[in-house]
Design a protein around this motif. Structure first.
Motif, mmCIF file in Angstrom:
data_model
loop_
_atom_site.group_PDB
_atom_site.id
_atom_site.type_symbol
_atom_site.label_atom_id
_atom_site.label_comp_id
_atom_site.label_asym_id
_atom_site.label_seq_id
_atom_site.Cartn_x
_atom_site.Cartn_y
_atom_site.Cartn_z
ATOM 1 N N LEU A 32 0.848 -1.192 0.000
ATOM 2 C CA LEU A 32 0.000 0.000 0.000
ATOM 3 C C LEU A 32 0.882 1.241 0.000
ATOM 4 N N ARG A 33 0.557 2.173 -0.912
ATOM 5 C CA ARG A 33 1.280 3.452 -0.975
ATOM 6 C C ARG A 33 0.326 4.562 -0.578
ATOM 7 N N THR A 34 0.605 5.168 0.548
ATOM 8 C CA THR A 34 -0.126 6.338 1.017
ATOM 9 C C THR A 34 0.931 7.388 1.309
ATOM 10 N N MET A 35 0.803 8.081 2.424
ATOM 11 C CA MET A 35 1.842 9.013 2.840
ATOM 12 C C MET A 35 3.168 8.267 3.022
ATOM 13 N N VAL A 36 3.060 7.024 3.466
ATOM 14 C CA VAL A 36 4.213 6.126 3.585
ATOM 15 C C VAL A 36 3.829 4.804 2.913
ATOM 16 N N ASP A 37 4.814 3.963 2.677
ATOM 17 C CA ASP A 37 4.560 2.662 2.066
ATOM 18 C C ASP A 37 4.415 1.596 3.141
ATOM 19 N N PHE A 38 3.434 0.733 2.948
ATOM 20 C CA PHE A 38 3.211 -0.401 3.845
ATOM 21 C C PHE A 38 3.362 -1.683 3.031
ATOM 22 N N THR A 39 3.982 -2.670 3.628
ATOM 23 C CA THR A 39 4.057 -3.990 3.019
ATOM 24 C C THR A 39 3.703 -5.008 4.087
ATOM 25 N N ILE A 40 2.730 -5.851 3.770
ATOM 26 C CA ILE A 40 2.309 -6.884 4.708
ATOM 27 C C ILE A 40 2.494 -8.233 4.044
ATOM 28 N N ASP A 41 3.234 -9.085 4.703
ATOM 29 C CA ASP A 41 3.383 -10.462 4.268
ATOM 30 C C ASP A 41 2.310 -11.250 5.005
#
Length: 158
Positions: A32-41
């Motif tokens: 997910l790219r918002t204000m910051v990037d999130f990566t969920i495994d």
């Protein structure tokens, strides 16, 4: 692999987050790219659970994870983009393989059968995927998987 463009993005997102249609699927990965990037495994850390809980799946269910995703995207500004990889649960994979038993494929030959959901503010694309542990030049089973996934998603969003 087939690619489907989702024309009614709002309806699809509503289905993804509020309906039970996607709940049985397993979350393989979320970016997910918002204000910051999130990566969920989505791979389950089995050591996290007590010995009492039976953790037979490798991945968390979308049902367990969709609220986390919602919390990250809610607000007045749309995400820049996201990618969600959802896989069929093992029982559905076994059912699909058994329906095509004449092809000589065993359930343990199949790693994942997936939906890859890509959103980038301009459009949303859902592609299908099949990961096999064995190699075959025969494309009948991949085509059967694509057709199965296409029919499954059309029931949900069309």
């Amino acid at each position: 692999m087939i690619s489907l463009e989702i024309t009614d993005v709002k309806r699809f997102i509503t289905s993804l987050l509020q309906d039970e249609s996607f709940d049985v699927l397993k979350l393989v990965k979320l970016e997910l790219r918002t204000m910051v990037d999130f990566t969920i495994d989505g791979k389950i850390n089995k050591a996290y659970f007590d010995d009492e809980k039976d953790v037979s799946d490798n991945y968390a269910s979308w049902h367990e994870m969709k609220n986390h995703f919602y919390q990250m995207i809610r607000g007045s500004v749309l995400p820049l983009s996201f990618k969600i990889v959802l896989a069929l649960p093992l029982d559905e994979v076994k059912k699909l393989v058994n329906e095509n038993e004449e092809l000589g494929i065993r359930p343990e030959d199949v790693s994942l059968i997936t939906y890859n959901i890509l959103y980038d503010r301009e459009k949303m694309i859902v592609t299908t995927g099949l990961a096999m542990k064995t190699f075959s030049l025969d494309k009948i089973f991949p085509m059967e998987c694509d057709e199965y996934l296409k029919k499954r998603i059309e029931k949900i969003v069309i």
